[in-house]
Design an enzyme around this catalytic site. Structure first.
Site, PDB file in Angstrom:
ATOM      1  N   ASP A   1       0.834  -1.204   0.000  1.00  0.00           N
ATOM      2  CA  ASP A   1       0.000   0.000   0.000  1.00  0.00           C
ATOM      3  C   ASP A   1       0.868   1.254   0.000  1.00  0.00           C
ATOM      4  OD1 ASP A   1      -2.150   1.706   0.187  1.00  0.00           O
ATOM      5  OD2 ASP A   1      -2.600   1.241   2.273  1.00  0.00           O
TER       6      ASP A   1
ATOM      7  N   GLU B   1      -2.386  10.524  -0.487  1.00  0.00           N
ATOM      8  CA  GLU B   1      -3.650   9.769  -0.568  1.00  0.00           C
ATOM      9  C   GLU B   1      -4.158   9.371   0.804  1.00  0.00           C
ATOM     10  OE1 GLU B   1      -5.985   5.912  -0.832  1.00  0.00           O
ATOM     11  OE2 GLU B   1      -4.081   6.387   0.154  1.00  0.00           O
ATOM     12  N   GLU B   2      -3.245   8.964   1.676  1.00  0.00           N
ATOM     13  CA  GLU B   2      -3.637   8.393   2.957  1.00  0.00           C
ATOM     14  C   GLU B   2      -4.285   9.396   3.922  1.00  0.00           C
ATOM     15  OE1 GLU B   2      -3.785   5.359   3.390  1.00  0.00           O
ATOM     16  OE2 GLU B   2      -2.122   4.273   2.465  1.00  0.00           O
TER      17      GLU B   2
END
Length: 589
Positions: free
Chosen positions: A231, A265-266
């Site tokens: 990820d 993104e996170e």
């Protein structure tokens, strides 16, 4: 990936300091949009921490809008992960107006332009690139991104350094090509997004995007190790290999292709939201977006989980057709992952068609993500599972951007504004899937998947006027079934009398030796007189794609039929207990 982080909310400010104290610098606040179903779990989680969740400023269409302190984004993501352990997600916005637009458009984001023709006719160039995809290259990129820096967080120097390293890698791949550029997309935080662009030869103003996110996170704390091998170093590595084989094979797309590694993104899809918003404001014609977020952990018996929410149904159908065509035998299932679960949601919210194939289902995803255990070693030290995603990226690029590799002839390219491939809906009068609008093609989507009472097939038997029932013997996806049908023009123009079309049938075969697909067409779907196109053998067992060509006759309401049979002879409605018949009705100009 934002799959394990959820809606985000804010603790109320602490009591005001005494009047004589020096005022602390005001912390930046951001607006966020989250899935409304995450509000109550978030509130409960915050109460356990002695915090208070503010009421939404607006809630509509299953999406809520809140204002939060930027420093709380990671903390709140962790709280939602711990509370729900499911996909809900959030999108961070710099302004109230942007958040409001996201909520207002949440019920049905409107495409900014007509969808182009999603047809498959560039096999020689796609296959040339597919043959060059190498697991070792993907593995090396995953290893570099996950071990060279303790974390790739969006707001620390190591995250910025990872972006600089990737820009250098992509610049090396680009080499001396003058039609290729690599650059940062500037953000206000430390880590920048990286974009590699191959400019289109004939349709440069139409853009294909293939993306993944560069940042990583450890939800146990901001200073904890976050290798992020799966990820999402795996997604970035998969698209990097697609970029490499394109350049290595001299690929020159007709449409412009952009490879994107998103920052932040996170913490609410920061990078992709900024880019998608800028493209929307500039009126950029993005014809399709492929998101690769986590590709190297195989937690499910299915090879791909196709995200159905916050994606485009027609583009999803095109993507699964690419799997059937270029990686026959691989399987997929439909999943949902919730609001804002990855960067595809930014593009969808901005009105662009997006698709996201995932490495597993939502209950079988990698248990080590967002922790120090998300390493290549945990995934067996190999990038084997990412190879199929890199190949999917290659086929997506080659068939949507068209163009050609060295030595091959580029196929025609539809320029949009018509010529779209429509997805069928069930016609309750004719009792079969039907595309009523004119277009370059018609696709049954998932309506035919299965056979009779075996599998998820709805509105069975899906033959005109229920004229032919399905065989009832066997097991779903062990024995025979028609799973999908499509018809499309070879040149990307609208279906019209005299045009050559390609029929694409996705079947589940029991055995090549015993199974046969009979394909028919009819000029008048209301009163069909079936004409045999041909009988075809699958190349093997399992999911197989069979194609055939014929010329459209006159008639405005036509149909095709797939008769998939176990042994026996060709027929419009054979009677074998393992046989499956399905029709597709479509409009012809």
């Amino acid at each position: 990936m934002a799959i394990r982080k959820f809606g985000t909310v804010v603790a109320m400010l602490a009591c005001a300091a005494p009047a004589f104290a020096e005022a602390a610098p005001k912390e930046k606040e951001v607006w966020i949009t989250i899935g409304a179903d995450a509000l109550e779990p978030a509130r409960a989680s915050f109460q356990q921490k002695g915090l208070t969740l503010p009421a939404p400023a607006l809630e509509k269409g299953g999406v809520a809008m809140l204002r939060v302190r930027e420093s709380q984004l990671e903390t709140l993501a962790a709280a939602m992960h711990d509370k729900l352990n499911r996909c809900a997600g959030f999108i961070a916005h710099d302004t109230e107006a942007q958040a409001l637009a996201a909520v207002e458009g949440s019920t049905a984001p409107q495409p900014l332009a007509a969808l182009v023709a999603y047809n498959i006719n560039n096999g020689p160039s796609v296959n040339a690139m597919l043959s060059g995809v190498q697991e070792l290259n993907i593995r090396n990129t995953i290893n570099s991104l996950s071990t060279n820096w303790t974390t790739r967080r969006y707001n620390v120097q190591s995250g910025a350094d990872a972006a600089t390293w990737l820009r250098s890698q992509w610049t090396t791949i680009a080499g001396s090509r003058t039609d290729v550029s690599v650059a940062f997309f500037a953000h206000t935080w430390l880590q920048q997004s990286v974009i590699a662009t191959i400019t289109g030869t004939t349709h440069p103003n139409e853009v294909v995007v293939i993306g993944g996110h560069l940042d990583s996170i450890n939800q146990s704390g901001s200073t904890a190790a976050a290798p992020g091998a799966d990820d999402d170093a795996s997604g970035v590595a998969s698209l990097t290999e697609a970029f490499r084989v394109a350049i290595a094979n001299g690929y020159k797309p007709a449409r412009t292709v952009k490879f994107m590694a998103y920052a932040g993104e996170e913490v609410g899809l920061y990078g992709s939201n900024a880019i998608a918003t800028s493209f929307k404001n500039a009126g950029t014609n993005v014809v399709g977006v492929l998101q690769l977020d986590m590709t190297n952990y195989k937690g499910s018996s299915y090879d791909f989980g196709m995200v159905q929410d916050n994606t485009n149904a027609t583009l999803n159908s095109f993507t699964t057709s690419l799997i059937s065509t270029y990686q026959p035998g691989l399987t997929w299932t439909n999943i949902t992952c919730g609001y804002g679960c990855s960067d595809h949601a930014s593009w969808n919210s901005a009105g662009f068609p997006a698709t996201m194939p995932f490495e597993a289902t939502m209950t079988t995803d990698n248990p080590q993500i967002h922790s120090s255990g998300d390493t290549l070693t945990y995934m067996g030290g190999t990038a084997a599972n990412s190879v199929k995603f890199s190949k999917l990226a290659v086929s997506f690029m080659g068939e949507l951007a068209k163009g050609a590799t060295t030595g091959n002839t580029p196929p025609p390219v539809d320029s949009g504004g018509g010529g779209n491939v429509n997805t069928a809906t069930y016609d309750a009068t004719l009792k079969a899937p039907r595309c009523t609008a004119a277009g370059a093609g018609c696709d049954s989507g998932t309506l035919l998947n299965g056979r009779g009472g075996l599998g998820p097939e709805v509105n069975k038997p899906n033959t005109i006027n229920a004229s032919c029932t399905d065989g009832a013997s066997g097991t779903y996806h062990s024995d025979e079934s028609n799973d999908r049908l499509s018809v499309a023009t070879a040149d990307g123009t609208n279906l019209a009398a005299g045009k050559q079309v390609t029929v694409t049938a996705t079947v589940w075969a029991y055995a090549a030796a015993s199974d046969t697909l009979d394909l028919y067409y009819a000029a008048n779907a209301s009163s069909p007189s079936w004409v045999l196109i041909g009988s075809y053998k699958p190349a093997g067992s399992g999911a197989r794609t069979i194609t055939a060509n014929y010329t459209l006759p006159s008639g405005t309401n036509q149909a095709i039929r797939a008769n998939f049979r176990y042994q026996g002879s060709a027929g419009v409605c054979t009677t074998g207990s393992y046989d499956d018949r399905d029709d597709l009705i479509f409009t012809v100009q």
